[in-house]
Design a protein around this motif. Structure first.
Motif, PDB file in Angstrom:
ATOM      1  N   GLU A  56       0.853  -1.178   0.000  1.00 37.72           N
ATOM      2  CA  GLU A  56       0.000   0.000   0.000  1.00 37.72           C
ATOM      3  C   GLU A  56       0.896   1.237   0.000  1.00 37.72           C
ATOM      4  OE1 GLU A  56      -3.787   1.829   2.474  1.00 37.72           O
ATOM      5  OE2 GLU A  56      -2.683   0.137   3.300  1.00 37.72           O
ATOM      6  N   ASN A  57       0.540   2.230  -0.786  1.00 35.93           N
ATOM      7  CA  ASN A  57       1.357   3.438  -0.914  1.00 35.93           C
ATOM      8  C   ASN A  57       0.991   4.434   0.191  1.00 35.93           C
ATOM      9  OD1 ASN A  57       3.109   5.366  -1.775  1.00 35.93           O
ATOM     10  ND2 ASN A  57       2.187   5.666  -3.788  1.00 35.93           N
ATOM     11  N   VAL A  58       1.442   4.114   1.416  1.00 36.20           N
ATOM     12  CA  VAL A  58       1.248   4.987   2.570  1.00 36.20           C
ATOM     13  C   VAL A  58       2.554   5.037   3.357  1.00 36.20           C
ATOM     14  CG1 VAL A  58      -1.237   4.565   2.766  1.00 36.20           C
ATOM     15  CG2 VAL A  58       0.339   3.135   4.039  1.00 36.20           C
ATOM     16  N   PRO A  59       2.779   6.112   4.119  1.00 32.46           N
ATOM     17  CA  PRO A  59       4.024   6.228   4.877  1.00 32.46           C
ATOM     18  C   PRO A  59       4.267   5.018   5.788  1.00 32.46           C
ATOM     19  CG  PRO A  59       2.858   8.314   4.913  1.00 32.46           C
ATOM     20  CD  PRO A  59       1.925   7.311   4.288  1.00 32.46           C
ATOM     21  N   GLY A  60       5.484   4.518   5.757  1.00 32.24           N
ATOM     22  CA  GLY A  60       5.907   3.452   6.652  1.00 32.24           C
ATOM     23  C   GLY A  60       5.762   2.040   6.110  1.00 32.24           C
ATOM     24  N   ARG A  73      -0.452   5.677  -7.520  1.00 32.38           N
ATOM     25  CA  ARG A  73      -1.035   6.508  -6.463  1.00 32.38           C
ATOM     26  C   ARG A  73      -1.417   5.696  -5.227  1.00 32.38           C
ATOM     27  NH1 ARG A  73      -6.140  10.645  -6.907  1.00 32.38           N
ATOM     28  NH2 ARG A  73      -5.783  11.538  -4.860  1.00 32.38           N
ATOM     29  N   ASP A  74      -1.943   4.486  -5.429  1.00 31.57           N
ATOM     30  CA  ASP A  74      -2.484   3.716  -4.321  1.00 31.57           C
ATOM     31  C   ASP A  74      -1.592   2.581  -3.815  1.00 31.57           C
ATOM     32  OD1 ASP A  74      -4.857   5.243  -4.316  1.00 31.57           O
ATOM     33  OD2 ASP A  74      -5.661   4.016  -5.957  1.00 31.57           O
ATOM     34  N   PHE A  75      -0.715   2.060  -4.656  1.00 26.05           N
ATOM     35  CA  PHE A  75       0.126   0.945  -4.228  1.00 26.05           C
ATOM     36  C   PHE A  75       1.468   0.997  -4.922  1.00 26.05           C
ATOM     37  CE2 PHE A  75      -1.829  -0.669  -8.070  1.00 26.05           C
ATOM     38  CZ  PHE A  75      -0.839  -1.425  -8.659  1.00 26.05           C
ATOM     39  N   GLY A  76       2.390   0.205  -4.412  1.00 29.21           N
ATOM     40  CA  GLY A  76       3.703   0.082  -5.007  1.00 29.21           C
ATOM     41  C   GLY A  76       4.038  -1.385  -5.183  1.00 29.21           C
TER      42      GLY A  76
END
Length: 143
Positions: free
Chosen positions: A11-15, A40-43
């Motif tokens: 998931e493309n969110v901090p941490g 935008r949403d995932f990596g």
């Protein structure tokens, strides 16, 4: 000879990346090569590790898949990658993505290639004296 790459969806969110890498390193698994591509949403974290099964186990909270890729050794000089890409282009082999990794071998550079036909790419690279690495080579090269 093809090597095994592990692709992990994050998931493309901090941490998130830190958590995944911490799980791998916490299990004593050395990351040999790494690439992260994002939307935008995932990596997608693509990595080469000496023990894919152990890495998948510690990353069980994530969706992960194994992919066969080619690791190529080339001279560390201007134009070396271009020459390899031209060999593949001439053979009609499509390259989906490329990333590099380092090793302490003088005058050498390394890239990982994801191609549409691994067997054909390996054959044409061999015919053109382009060395490819196996999983065992990676383990020896990058202890």
């Amino acid at each position: 000879m093809a090597i095994t790459q592990l692709s992990v969806f994050l998931e493309n969110v901090p941490g998130t990346l830190c958590k995944a890498v911490s799980a791998i390193s916490g299990a004593g698994i050395n990351i040999r090569a790494l690439s992260v591509a994002d939307t935008r949403d995932f990596g997608i974290m693509r990595l080469i590790v000496p023990d894919v099964e152990a890495a998948k186990e510690v990353l069980s909270d994530y969706t992960a898949a194994e992919t066969k890729v080619i690791a190529v050794k080339m001279e560390d000089r201007t134009g070396a990658l271009k020459e390899i890409l031209q060999v593949l282009e001439k053979a009609g082999i499509n390259i989906e993505y490329v990333y590099a990794f380092a090793a302490a071998v003088p005058n050498s550079a390394y890239v990982v290639l994801r191609v549409d036909d691994v067997e054909a790419a390996e054959a044409v690279l061999s015919q053109n004296n382009v060395p490819t690495l196996s999983d065992e080579d990676i383990a020896i090269l990058l202890p």
